[in-house]
Scaffold this motif. Structure first.
Motif, PDB file in Angstrom:
ATOM      1  N   ILE A   1      -2.785  -9.816  -2.416  1.00 47.18           N
ATOM      2  CA  ILE A   1      -1.711 -10.384  -1.591  1.00 47.18           C
ATOM      3  C   ILE A   1      -1.269 -11.685  -2.265  1.00 47.18           C
ATOM      4  O   ILE A   1      -1.983 -12.689  -2.233  1.00 47.18           O
ATOM      5  CB  ILE A   1      -2.182 -10.706  -0.149  1.00 47.18           C
ATOM      6  CG1 ILE A   1      -2.872  -9.508   0.518  1.00 47.18           C
ATOM      7  CG2 ILE A   1      -1.019 -11.260   0.690  1.00 47.18           C
ATOM      8  CD1 ILE A   1      -1.977  -8.459   1.102  1.00 47.18           C
ATOM      9  N   SER A   2      -0.114 -11.649  -2.874  1.00 39.94           N
ATOM     10  CA  SER A   2       0.402 -12.843  -3.550  1.00 39.94           C
ATOM     11  C   SER A   2       0.908 -13.868  -2.537  1.00 39.94           C
ATOM     12  O   SER A   2       1.247 -13.511  -1.412  1.00 39.94           O
ATOM     13  CB  SER A   2       1.559 -12.402  -4.459  1.00 39.94           C
ATOM     14  OG  SER A   2       2.318 -13.512  -4.872  1.00 39.94           O
ATOM     15  N   ASP A   3       0.969 -15.110  -2.942  1.00 37.61           N
ATOM     16  CA  ASP A   3       1.670 -16.119  -2.136  1.00 37.61           C
ATOM     17  C   ASP A   3       3.158 -15.783  -2.112  1.00 37.61           C
ATOM     18  O   ASP A   3       3.682 -15.168  -3.054  1.00 37.61           O
ATOM     19  CB  ASP A   3       1.507 -17.512  -2.760  1.00 37.61           C
ATOM     20  CG  ASP A   3       0.094 -18.052  -2.582  1.00 37.61           C
ATOM     21  OD1 ASP A   3      -0.592 -17.639  -1.633  1.00 37.61           O
ATOM     22  OD2 ASP A   3      -0.315 -18.884  -3.415  1.00 37.61           O
TER      23      ASP A   3
ATOM     24  N   ALA B   1      10.637  -9.314  -2.421  1.00 40.20           N
ATOM     25  CA  ALA B   1      10.774  -9.053  -3.859  1.00 40.20           C
ATOM     26  C   ALA B   1       9.431  -8.707  -4.496  1.00 40.20           C
ATOM     27  O   ALA B   1       9.376  -8.005  -5.509  1.00 40.20           O
ATOM     28  CB  ALA B   1      11.364 -10.278  -4.547  1.00 40.20           C
ATOM     29  N   ILE B   2       8.358  -9.203  -3.893  1.00 39.56           N
ATOM     30  CA  ILE B   2       7.026  -9.007  -4.485  1.00 39.56           C
ATOM     31  C   ILE B   2       6.498  -7.630  -4.099  1.00 39.56           C
ATOM     32  O   ILE B   2       6.551  -7.254  -2.931  1.00 39.56           O
ATOM     33  CB  ILE B   2       6.042 -10.086  -3.977  1.00 39.56           C
ATOM     34  CG1 ILE B   2       6.611 -11.486  -4.184  1.00 39.56           C
ATOM     35  CG2 ILE B   2       4.683  -9.945  -4.653  1.00 39.56           C
ATOM     36  CD1 ILE B   2       5.872 -12.576  -3.405  1.00 39.56           C
ATOM     37  N   LYS B   3       6.017  -6.900  -5.069  1.00 42.20           N
ATOM     38  CA  LYS B   3       5.432  -5.586  -4.801  1.00 42.20           C
ATOM     39  C   LYS B   3       3.916  -5.685  -4.980  1.00 42.20           C
ATOM     40  O   LYS B   3       3.431  -5.860  -6.104  1.00 42.20           O
ATOM     41  CB  LYS B   3       6.016  -4.519  -5.751  1.00 42.20           C
ATOM     42  CG  LYS B   3       7.535  -4.374  -5.623  1.00 42.20           C
ATOM     43  CD  LYS B   3       7.947  -3.949  -4.219  1.00 42.20           C
ATOM     44  CE  LYS B   3       9.443  -4.106  -3.988  1.00 42.20           C
ATOM     45  NZ  LYS B   3       9.799  -4.347  -2.588  1.00 42.20           N
ATOM     46  N   ASP B   4       3.187  -5.649  -3.867  1.00 44.70           N
ATOM     47  CA  ASP B   4       1.732  -5.780  -3.944  1.00 44.70           C
ATOM     48  C   ASP B   4       1.104  -5.165  -2.698  1.00 44.70           C
ATOM     49  O   ASP B   4       1.719  -4.301  -2.057  1.00 44.70           O
ATOM     50  CB  ASP B   4       1.314  -7.251  -4.142  1.00 44.70           C
ATOM     51  CG  ASP B   4       1.731  -8.155  -2.970  1.00 44.70           C
ATOM     52  OD1 ASP B   4       2.262  -7.634  -1.966  1.00 44.70           O
ATOM     53  OD2 ASP B   4       1.514  -9.375  -3.052  1.00 44.70           O
ATOM     54  N   GLY B   5      -0.047  -5.629  -2.324  1.00 49.93           N
ATOM     55  CA  GLY B   5      -0.752  -5.064  -1.174  1.00 49.93           C
ATOM     56  C   GLY B   5       0.001  -5.178   0.135  1.00 49.93           C
ATOM     57  O   GLY B   5      -0.338  -4.501   1.114  1.00 49.93           O
ATOM     58  N   MET B   6       0.988  -6.050   0.183  1.00 53.37           N
ATOM     59  CA  MET B   6       1.774  -6.185   1.422  1.00 53.37           C
ATOM     60  C   MET B   6       2.668  -4.973   1.669  1.00 53.37           C
ATOM     61  O   MET B   6       3.101  -4.754   2.809  1.00 53.37           O
ATOM     62  CB  MET B   6       2.640  -7.453   1.377  1.00 53.37           C
ATOM     63  CG  MET B   6       1.911  -8.743   1.669  1.00 53.37           C
ATOM     64  SD  MET B   6       1.139  -8.806   3.320  1.00 53.37           S
ATOM     65  CE  MET B   6       2.568  -8.959   4.391  1.00 53.37           C
ATOM     66  N   ASP B   7       2.960  -4.192   0.632  1.00 53.23           N
ATOM     67  CA  ASP B   7       3.912  -3.073   0.813  1.00 53.23           C
ATOM     68  C   ASP B   7       3.511  -2.145   1.966  1.00 53.23           C
ATOM     69  O   ASP B   7       4.312  -1.925   2.880  1.00 53.23           O
ATOM     70  CB  ASP B   7       4.072  -2.279  -0.486  1.00 53.23           C
ATOM     71  CG  ASP B   7       4.756  -3.093  -1.573  1.00 53.23           C
ATOM     72  OD1 ASP B   7       5.362  -4.128  -1.231  1.00 53.23           O
ATOM     73  OD2 ASP B   7       4.672  -2.701  -2.745  1.00 53.23           O
ATOM     74  N   PRO B   8       2.281  -1.585   1.950  1.00 52.11           N
ATOM     75  CA  PRO B   8       1.908  -0.715   3.080  1.00 52.11           C
ATOM     76  C   PRO B   8       1.796  -1.477   4.397  1.00 52.11           C
ATOM     77  O   PRO B   8       2.027  -0.900   5.470  1.00 52.11           O
ATOM     78  CB  PRO B   8       0.554  -0.132   2.655  1.00 52.11           C
ATOM     79  CG  PRO B   8       0.030  -1.068   1.617  1.00 52.11           C
ATOM     80  CD  PRO B   8       1.217  -1.650   0.918  1.00 52.11           C
ATOM     81  N   ILE B   9       1.456  -2.758   4.317  1.00 48.35           N
ATOM     82  CA  ILE B   9       1.322  -3.546   5.558  1.00 48.35           C
ATOM     83  C   ILE B   9       2.704  -3.784   6.179  1.00 48.35           C
ATOM     84  O   ILE B   9       2.878  -3.662   7.399  1.00 48.35           O
ATOM     85  CB  ILE B   9       0.583  -4.877   5.298  1.00 48.35           C
ATOM     86  CG1 ILE B   9      -0.831  -4.605   4.755  1.00 48.35           C
ATOM     87  CG2 ILE B   9       0.512  -5.708   6.571  1.00 48.35           C
ATOM     88  CD1 ILE B   9      -1.646  -5.855   4.453  1.00 48.35           C
ATOM     89  N   TYR B  10       3.694  -4.090   5.352  1.00 46.42           N
ATOM     90  CA  TYR B  10       5.063  -4.248   5.886  1.00 46.42           C
ATOM     91  C   TYR B  10       5.490  -2.984   6.629  1.00 46.42           C
ATOM     92  O   TYR B  10       6.055  -3.052   7.720  1.00 46.42           O
ATOM     93  CB  TYR B  10       6.060  -4.504   4.750  1.00 46.42           C
ATOM     94  CG  TYR B  10       6.099  -5.907   4.188  1.00 46.42           C
ATOM     95  CD1 TYR B  10       6.136  -7.024   5.011  1.00 46.42           C
ATOM     96  CD2 TYR B  10       6.151  -6.117   2.803  1.00 46.42           C
ATOM     97  CE1 TYR B  10       6.205  -8.311   4.476  1.00 46.42           C
ATOM     98  CE2 TYR B  10       6.223  -7.393   2.267  1.00 46.42           C
ATOM     99  CZ  TYR B  10       6.242  -8.481   3.106  1.00 46.42           C
ATOM    100  OH  TYR B  10       6.321  -9.750   2.575  1.00 46.42           O
TER     101      TYR B  10
ATOM    102  N   ILE C   1      -7.186  -7.575   4.273  1.00 49.72           N
ATOM    103  CA  ILE C   1      -6.427  -8.312   3.247  1.00 49.72           C
ATOM    104  C   ILE C   1      -7.339  -9.087   2.295  1.00 49.72           C
ATOM    105  O   ILE C   1      -6.887  -9.540   1.252  1.00 49.72           O
ATOM    106  CB  ILE C   1      -5.344  -9.241   3.868  1.00 49.72           C
ATOM    107  CG1 ILE C   1      -5.949 -10.252   4.843  1.00 49.72           C
ATOM    108  CG2 ILE C   1      -4.242  -8.420   4.526  1.00 49.72           C
ATOM    109  CD1 ILE C   1      -4.943 -11.302   5.341  1.00 49.72           C
ATOM    110  N   ALA C   2      -8.630  -9.216   2.659  1.00 48.48           N
ATOM    111  CA  ALA C   2      -9.568  -9.871   1.736  1.00 48.48           C
ATOM    112  C   ALA C   2      -9.815  -8.993   0.514  1.00 48.48           C
ATOM    113  O   ALA C   2     -10.210  -9.472  -0.545  1.00 48.48           O
ATOM    114  CB  ALA C   2     -10.894 -10.153   2.447  1.00 48.48           C
ATOM    115  N   GLU C   3      -9.580  -7.691   0.679  1.00 46.61           N
ATOM    116  CA  GLU C   3      -9.847  -6.755  -0.420  1.00 46.61           C
ATOM    117  C   GLU C   3      -8.558  -6.266  -1.074  1.00 46.61           C
ATOM    118  O   GLU C   3      -8.577  -5.344  -1.872  1.00 46.61           O
ATOM    119  CB  GLU C   3     -10.634  -5.550   0.123  1.00 46.61           C
ATOM    120  CG  GLU C   3     -12.012  -5.933   0.619  1.00 46.61           C
ATOM    121  CD  GLU C   3     -12.706  -4.797   1.354  1.00 46.61           C
ATOM    122  OE1 GLU C   3     -12.066  -3.755   1.597  1.00 46.61           O
ATOM    123  OE2 GLU C   3     -13.887  -4.978   1.686  1.00 46.61           O
ATOM    124  N   MET C   4      -7.432  -6.860  -0.693  1.00 51.18           N
ATOM    125  CA  MET C   4      -6.148  -6.396  -1.225  1.00 51.18           C
ATOM    126  C   MET C   4      -5.495  -7.515  -2.038  1.00 51.18           C
ATOM    127  O   MET C   4      -5.784  -8.687  -1.829  1.00 51.18           O
ATOM    128  CB  MET C   4      -5.212  -6.000  -0.068  1.00 51.18           C
ATOM    129  CG  MET C   4      -5.774  -4.877   0.783  1.00 51.18           C
ATOM    130  SD  MET C   4      -4.857  -4.628   2.318  1.00 51.18           S
ATOM    131  CE  MET C   4      -3.481  -3.666   1.728  1.00 51.18           C
TER     132      MET C   4
END
Ligand code: FMN
Length: 182
Positions: A45-47, A62-71, A40-43
């Motif tokens: 990831i919004s607050d 609602a946020i679409k970011d690096g968390m998508d594949p992690i979810y 996650i240091a390289e992705m």
């Protein structure tokens, strides 16, 4: 069994926490687990926006970011190992942001929907006293317990001011963290 690792140190390959995480997951893989690491240091990831969108949209953020594949990986995994350096007595800001984003899985029947899951925490720190930041570590574990994870190991690795400085004893400790998940 599928285990995902969350690395969070900005130190890259020489990161003590990432090395401990990889050591744990390698040991689990040797015993038959399927493993995947996200850094996650390289992705991006919004607050958390705190908009409660997830509460009205069944676990979806609602946020679409690096968390998508992690979810998606968290939904499918059997266990998650989170690795974070200690920065000023706490997990890093990036790791905290990651934990906040798991609010999407809070107050929903997350583990009922996606199956029983285990959680282990690895932290690395400069101080030799490995109980020094227990309060912060326990709070992180509590967050995962709150969304239904079974907490297995919560382990600190001390004396790590220098990069790539895990001792042989600490490497053995990391291996056990991986093996304990099977
Ligand atoms: C900004 C910053 C703050 C830190 N704060 C602490 C601290 O409060 N206590 C501690 O024992 N070590 C502290 N350290 C040392 C790191 O926790 C230690 O070097 C750790 O092994 C880093 O993990 P990494 O190699 O995975 O990045 C700090 C390091 C940095 C860069």
């Amino acid at each position: 069994m599928k285990i995902i690792g969350i690395a969070s140190s900005p130190r890259g390959e020489a990161s003590n926490s990432t090395i401990a995480l990889k050591t744990a997951l390698d040991a689990a893989e040797a015993k038959g687990a399927e493993v995947e690491i996200f850094n996650i240091a390289e992705m991006e990831i919004s607050d958390c926006h705190g908009d409660n969108y997830c509460k009205a949209h069944g676990d979806e953020c609602a946020i679409k970011d690096g968390m998508d594949p992690i979810y998606e990986a968290i939904k499918e995994c059997d266990a998650l190992v989170l690795a974070s350096p200690i920065y000023f007595f706490d997990l890093t800001a990036r790791t905290r942001a990651f934990i906040d984003r798991l609010y999407a899985f809070y107050m929903t029947p997350f583990t009922e929907n996606y199956g029983a899951k285990k959680f282990s925490l690895i932290t690395t720190q400069g101080m030799p006293d490995e109980s020094a930041f227990k309060a912060a570590m326990d709070l992180a574990a509590q967050a995962f317990a709150t969304i239904g994870f079974e907490v297995v190991d919560v382990e600190a690795f001390g004396d790590g001011n220098q990069p790539n400085s895990l001792t042989d004893e600490q490497v053995e400790k990391a291996k056990k963290i991986g093996e304990n998940l099977l």
